[in-house]
Design a protein around this motif. Sequence first.
Motif, PDB file in Angstrom:
ATOM      1  N   GLU A  24      39.007  47.923  31.899  1.00 32.29           N
ATOM      2  CA  GLU A  24      40.221  47.164  31.564  1.00 32.29           C
ATOM      3  C   GLU A  24      40.385  45.955  32.479  1.00 32.29           C
ATOM      4  O   GLU A  24      40.737  44.868  32.023  1.00 32.29           O
ATOM      5  N   ASN A  25      40.122  46.120  33.778  1.00 29.89           N
ATOM      6  CA  ASN A  25      40.213  44.999  34.699  1.00 29.89           C
ATOM      7  C   ASN A  25      39.139  43.953  34.381  1.00 29.89           C
ATOM      8  O   ASN A  25      39.393  42.757  34.452  1.00 29.89           O
ATOM      9  N   GLY A  26      37.956  44.424  34.030  1.00 31.94           N
ATOM     10  CA  GLY A  26      36.877  43.501  33.687  1.00 31.94           C
ATOM     11  C   GLY A  26      37.147  42.723  32.419  1.00 31.94           C
ATOM     12  O   GLY A  26      36.639  41.618  32.230  1.00 31.94           O
ATOM     13  N   GLN A  27      37.956  43.287  31.549  1.00 28.64           N
ATOM     14  CA  GLN A  27      38.284  42.597  30.298  1.00 28.64           C
ATOM     15  C   GLN A  27      39.518  41.704  30.437  1.00 28.64           C
ATOM     16  O   GLN A  27      39.592  40.647  29.812  1.00 28.64           O
ATOM     17  N   SER A  28      40.478  42.119  31.228  1.00 27.66           N
ATOM     18  CA  SER A  28      41.757  41.395  31.262  1.00 27.66           C
ATOM     19  C   SER A  28      41.875  40.382  32.399  1.00 27.66           C
ATOM     20  O   SER A  28      42.623  39.421  32.285  1.00 27.66           O
ATOM     21  N   ASN A  29      41.150  40.573  33.470  1.00 27.28           N
ATOM     22  CA  ASN A  29      41.248  39.674  34.626  1.00 27.28           C
ATOM     23  C   ASN A  29      40.128  38.645  34.534  1.00 27.28           C
ATOM     24  O   ASN A  29      38.945  38.986  34.632  1.00 27.28           O
ATOM     25  N   THR A  30      40.495  37.376  34.375  1.00 31.45           N
ATOM     26  CA  THR A  30      39.497  36.328  34.157  1.00 31.45           C
ATOM     27  C   THR A  30      38.571  36.131  35.357  1.00 31.45           C
ATOM     28  O   THR A  30      37.382  35.857  35.172  1.00 31.45           O
ATOM     29  N   SER A  31      39.086  36.280  36.571  1.00 26.76           N
ATOM     30  CA  SER A  31      38.193  36.090  37.726  1.00 26.76           C
ATOM     31  C   SER A  31      37.160  37.220  37.807  1.00 26.76           C
ATOM     32  O   SER A  31      36.006  36.985  38.149  1.00 26.76           O
ATOM     33  N   ILE A  32      37.565  38.431  37.443  1.00 23.97           N
ATOM     34  CA  ILE A  32      36.616  39.557  37.433  1.00 23.97           C
ATOM     35  C   ILE A  32      35.636  39.401  36.275  1.00 23.97           C
ATOM     36  O   ILE A  32      34.428  39.574  36.451  1.00 23.97           O
ATOM     37  N   SER A  33      36.156  39.056  35.102  1.00 28.09           N
ATOM     38  CA  SER A  33      35.275  38.944  33.939  1.00 28.09           C
ATOM     39  C   SER A  33      34.247  37.828  34.119  1.00 28.09           C
ATOM     40  O   SER A  33      33.102  37.963  33.684  1.00 28.09           O
ATOM     41  N   SER A  34      34.625  36.729  34.758  1.00 29.74           N
ATOM     42  CA  SER A  34      33.644  35.652  34.982  1.00 29.74           C
ATOM     43  C   SER A  34      32.553  36.095  35.953  1.00 29.74           C
ATOM     44  O   SER A  34      31.382  35.740  35.785  1.00 29.74           O
ATOM     45  N   SER A  54      31.826  39.702  27.344  1.00 26.79           N
ATOM     46  CA  SER A  54      32.856  40.408  26.565  1.00 26.79           C
ATOM     47  C   SER A  54      32.245  41.403  25.576  1.00 26.79           C
ATOM     48  O   SER A  54      32.815  42.471  25.325  1.00 26.79           O
TER      49      SER A  54
END
Length: 133
Positions: A19-29, A38
Amino acid sequence: MLKNQSIDSKLLSSRVAIENGQSNTSISSQLALYGYDSTKMAEGQTLLEDAETKQAKQKEEYGEQYDATDELAEARTEANKVYMRHVKIGRIAFREDRGIQSSLQLSGRRKHTYSGWLQQARVFYQNALDDQE
């Protein structure tokens, strides 16, 4: 880190990470740099949901297994009451006949393990049914 955690803890940690990897842009990048874009995160979400569903099913089946075990124990208790009454009658009726006592396994203690009890009861009833006397 996850080695000594329960399955519940592992699933929760995985849920938070996904969930953090999907919702937090700094983590997902940052994850995308390692190939977790994604699409990969959505695959992980699907796998997590499948694991959670299977874990819930396993817990349900454990409950069913415990119920079945309790039912078996209750049935064995009831069957043992009848069996012991028949053994007592047999001991009295055949106290002078060592052959029948041996055939029906009337002497000695009754076994307490399930397999031992079942074997003694089967021998008793099978031999009682087979003997016309």
